[in-house]
Design a protein around this motif. Sequence first.
Motif, PDB file in Angstrom:
ATOM      1  N   ASP A 168       0.864  -1.174   0.000  1.00 37.21           N
ATOM      2  CA  ASP A 168       0.000   0.000   0.000  1.00 37.21           C
ATOM      3  C   ASP A 168       0.904   1.228   0.000  1.00 37.21           C
ATOM      4  N   PHE A 169       0.673   2.135  -0.939  1.00 33.88           N
ATOM      5  CA  PHE A 169       1.579   3.262  -1.128  1.00 33.88           C
ATOM      6  C   PHE A 169       0.835   4.592  -1.216  1.00 33.88           C
ATOM      7  N   ASP A 170      -0.469   4.587  -0.919  1.00 35.33           N
ATOM      8  CA  ASP A 170      -1.280   5.800  -1.079  1.00 35.33           C
ATOM      9  C   ASP A 170      -1.203   6.336  -2.507  1.00 35.33           C
ATOM     10  N   ALA A 171      -1.197   5.412  -3.467  1.00 33.18           N
ATOM     11  CA  ALA A 171      -1.095   5.801  -4.876  1.00 33.18           C
ATOM     12  C   ALA A 171      -2.352   6.541  -5.315  1.00 33.18           C
ATOM     13  N   VAL A 172      -2.217   7.288  -6.407  1.00 31.89           N
ATOM     14  CA  VAL A 172      -3.341   8.094  -6.895  1.00 31.89           C
ATOM     15  C   VAL A 172      -4.556   7.233  -7.229  1.00 31.89           C
ATOM     16  N   ASP A 173      -4.360   5.995  -7.674  1.00 29.64           N
ATOM     17  CA  ASP A 173      -5.483   5.112  -8.008  1.00 29.64           C
ATOM     18  C   ASP A 173      -5.836   4.162  -6.857  1.00 29.64           C
ATOM     19  N   ARG A 174      -5.179   4.354  -5.718  1.00 31.34           N
ATOM     20  CA  ARG A 174      -5.396   3.570  -4.491  1.00 31.34           C
ATOM     21  C   ARG A 174      -4.998   2.092  -4.621  1.00 31.34           C
ATOM     22  N   LEU A 175      -4.341   1.716  -5.713  1.00 25.84           N
ATOM     23  CA  LEU A 175      -3.876   0.343  -5.881  1.00 25.84           C
ATOM     24  C   LEU A 175      -2.500   0.186  -5.242  1.00 25.84           C
ATOM     25  N   PRO A 176      -2.203  -0.999  -4.698  1.00 27.09           N
ATOM     26  CA  PRO A 176      -0.875  -1.223  -4.122  1.00 27.09           C
ATOM     27  C   PRO A 176       0.203  -1.221  -5.213  1.00 27.09           C
ATOM     28  N   VAL A 177       1.423  -1.026  -4.782  1.00 27.78           N
ATOM     29  CA  VAL A 177       2.567  -0.862  -5.679  1.00 27.78           C
ATOM     30  C   VAL A 177       3.448  -2.107  -5.647  1.00 27.78           C
ATOM     31  N   ASP A 178       3.903  -2.556  -6.823  1.00 30.89           N
ATOM     32  CA  ASP A 178       4.859  -3.660  -6.875  1.00 30.89           C
ATOM     33  C   ASP A 178       6.094  -3.329  -7.709  1.00 30.89           C
ATOM     34  N   LEU A 179       6.075  -2.213  -8.424  1.00 35.39           N
ATOM     35  CA  LEU A 179       7.227  -1.764  -9.205  1.00 35.39           C
ATOM     36  C   LEU A 179       7.639  -0.383  -8.688  1.00 35.39           C
ATOM     37  N   VAL A 180       8.880  -0.284  -8.221  1.00 31.68           N
ATOM     38  CA  VAL A 180       9.354   0.964  -7.605  1.00 31.68           C
ATOM     39  C   VAL A 180      10.645   1.392  -8.290  1.00 31.68           C
ATOM     40  N   PHE A 181      10.634   2.585  -8.865  1.00 33.23           N
ATOM     41  CA  PHE A 181      11.830   3.145  -9.492  1.00 33.23           C
ATOM     42  C   PHE A 181      12.132   4.451  -8.766  1.00 33.23           C
ATOM     43  N   ALA A 182      13.178   4.437  -7.944  1.00 33.15           N
ATOM     44  CA  ALA A 182      13.560   5.618  -7.169  1.00 33.15           C
ATOM     45  C   ALA A 182      14.674   6.375  -7.883  1.00 33.15           C
ATOM     46  N   LEU A 183      14.602   7.686  -7.792  1.00 35.49           N
ATOM     47  CA  LEU A 183      15.654   8.542  -8.336  1.00 35.49           C
ATOM     48  C   LEU A 183      16.257   9.392  -7.235  1.00 35.49           C
TER      49      LEU A 183
END
Length: 154
Positions: free
Chosen positions: A87-102
């Motif tokens: 759970d990432f508080d994404a804009v579409d409220r879906l959980p996250v499984d791909l993370v690309f950090a800069l």
Amino acid sequence: MDLSSLLKPGAVKALVNVTSKKRLFQDLSEIAHSAYGLDAAQAVDALQERESLGPTGVGHGVALPHARLHGLKSVVGVFLRLERPLDFDAVDRLPVDLVFALFAPKDSGVDHLKALALVSRTMRNGEVCAKLRANTDPAALHAVLTAGPGAQAA
């Protein structure tokens, strides 16, 4: 600018199991320390500070956390494919499984924005995301990211 200049093969990990956003930021920072020599504590703090301005979960299971750091010479990236969506508080409220950090230098200006746009464009590509979700080998993930459509800035 292209993704291969932002993302070292050693900064790509698969099947990471995290239970919180804080733990995710710690993992991202530890990988950034190993791959690029970043100060892990400073990186965690910078990611959390940026996230407090608003969530970086962009939707469709993708998050693009980013931060600016002192002492960094160029923009660098870390990619994680999570074993279980978080759970990432994404804009579409879906959980996250791909993370690309800069991670960008404090004074990077337009380079940070160009890198963020490049990563965003790549991670919006459904075909690229499907290939990322279908692979668990870090070398294959790196190849998909650096060869995918949109992996180069215009």
